[in-house]
Design an enzyme around this catalytic site. Structure first.
Site, PDB file in Angstrom:
ATOM      1  N   HIS A 251      16.722   9.094  20.880  1.00  0.00           N
ATOM      2  CA  HIS A 251      17.351  10.319  21.389  1.00  0.00           C
ATOM      3  C   HIS A 251      18.009  10.162  22.767  1.00  0.00           C
ATOM      4  O   HIS A 251      19.185  10.453  22.957  1.00  0.00           O
ATOM      5  CB  HIS A 251      16.302  11.434  21.546  1.00  0.00           C
TER       6      HIS A 251
HETATM    7  C1  BDR Z   1      13.025  14.434  23.166  1.00  0.00           C
HETATM    8  O1  BDR Z   1      11.619  14.665  23.219  1.00  0.00           O
HETATM    9  C2  BDR Z   1      10.981  13.591  23.820  1.00  0.00           C
HETATM   10  O2  BDR Z   1       9.779  13.270  23.165  1.00  0.00           O
HETATM   11  C3  BDR Z   1      11.968  12.457  23.833  1.00  0.00           C
HETATM   12  O3  BDR Z   1      11.752  11.641  24.968  1.00  0.00           O
HETATM   13  C4  BDR Z   1      13.299  13.131  23.887  1.00  0.00           C
HETATM   14  O4  BDR Z   1      13.697  13.398  25.217  1.00  0.00           O
HETATM   15  C5  BDR Z   1      13.451  14.434  21.707  1.00  0.00           C
HETATM   16  O5  BDR Z   1      13.195  15.695  21.142  1.00  0.00           O
END
Ligand code: BDR
Ligand code: CA
Length: 320
Positions: A251
């Site tokens: 992500h």
């Molecule tokens: C986001 O949530 C976190 O766990 C990850 O680092 C990312 O920023 C994804 O939904």
């Protein structure tokens, strides 16, 4: 060269994003602030130092620790995804002489709070600073509360968060970063600076399979590859059990790519709002992305499409 402040809650994918950003000559990383989210903020700071320690750096960005609690809600962590330490338990790994395999970077944390460092950086680089937010938006909202006039001089905010035409990853409707601090997100989205959102709609397009990751890592030697292999073990198992494929979503690396490779991404303008109160929908991001329903007052760009293969090639190329 773009001047950048990264606000982050490392997190395995945050670590990937930080490594990618530090390896991007297009970006001048002036400062990094930590925030509570995937892990408590003190652990987030430790994980940031561990991540920077993987790189062979002579000079470090300025680092400060940010907020320990969301604005209103109690903190929710994501250690079940990222491992107990948030970095796939790499902090526990040792060399044969019991020294840490991934020692923290040899740099110090500035005494100012993360929020004060954000304000200081905007003062130093008015209209020039891009904030890349990779965790809950608590630090950014607190900086706005503290000095909105100064924060008006931020050039833009690029953030990973939200889910629009897809399901959330914490609840059916909410993505983690917005779910953890919906009140902060609400205040940031209402603030009048350019906001670029990279939501799950975009990040879920990029599926990094375990096979691809291993193949890429096997082509390379060195600390970064070793770290990528070690840090991803725990979360790839989580994905196998809970998400349905062996691998994971990187992500937080995507917002970095939107700055260094903008032609790989497609965005639409939209009016984005956040549900702060709903019992079923707290943290839901709401916007009508249909072109024929364009809102007269859009407040954000929402990334909806990624050129997946070229992005992954670029990602691995930079993380040699
Ligand atoms: C986001 O949530 C976190 O766990 C990850 O680092 C990312 O920023 C994804 O939904
Ligand atoms: Ca994150």
């Amino acid at each position: 060269m773009q001047r950048i402040l990264i606000d982050t809650d490392p997190g395995v994918d945050d670590a990937f994003a930080i490594l990618l950003a530090m390896r991007s000559p297009e970006l001048q990383i002036e400062a990094i602030t930590t925030v509570c989210g995937n892990v408590p903020v003190a652990q987030a700071t430790q994980n940031l130092l561990t991540t920077l320690g993987v790189l062979d750096l002579d000079e470090f960005p300025v680092i400060a620790e940010g907020e320990a609690e969301p604005l209103v809600k109690p903190l929710v962590l994501a250690t079940h995804v990222h491992g107990d330490d948030g970095l796939g338990n790499t902090n526990q790994l040792q060399n044969t002489d019991n020294s840490p395999l991934y020692p923290p970077a040899n740099t110090s944390i500035v005494s100012a709070s993360g929020v004060d460092l954000i304000l200081e950086m905007v003062t130093r680089y008015p209209d020039e600073l891009t904030i890349i937010a990779l965790g809950p938006l608590t630090n950014i909202a607190t900086a706005i509360r503290k000095d909105a006039k100064k924060m008006q001089r931020v050039q833009k905010i690029v953030l990973m968060g939200g889910a629009f035409e897809t399901y959330g990853n914490v609840t059916t409707t909410a993505e983690f970063n917005i779910f953890v601090d919906p009140h902060a997100a609400h205040e940031v989205f209402q603030f009048d600076v350019p906001i670029h959102i990279v939501p799950l709609d975009a990040t879920h397009q990029v599926i990094l399979t375990g096979e691809r990751l291993r193949a890429e890592i096997d082509k390379r030697e060195g600390k970064v590859s070793q770290f990528l292999r070690d840090a991803t073990q725990a979360c790839m198992e989580f994905y196998r059990e809970e998400v349905g494929f062996w691998g994971f979503h990187i992500h937080d690396a995507l917002p970095i790519g939107t700055l260094t490779r903008p032609d790989y991404f497609e965005s639409v303008r939209a009016h984005v709002q956040v549900e702060t109160e709903g019992t079923l929908t707290s943290g839901m991001t709401v916007a009508d992305l249909r072109p024929e329903r364009q809102h007269p007052n859009p407040n954000a760009y929402v990334c909806i499409k990624v050129a997946v293969e070229v992005f992954l090639d670029y990602f691995f190329d930079r993380l040699q």
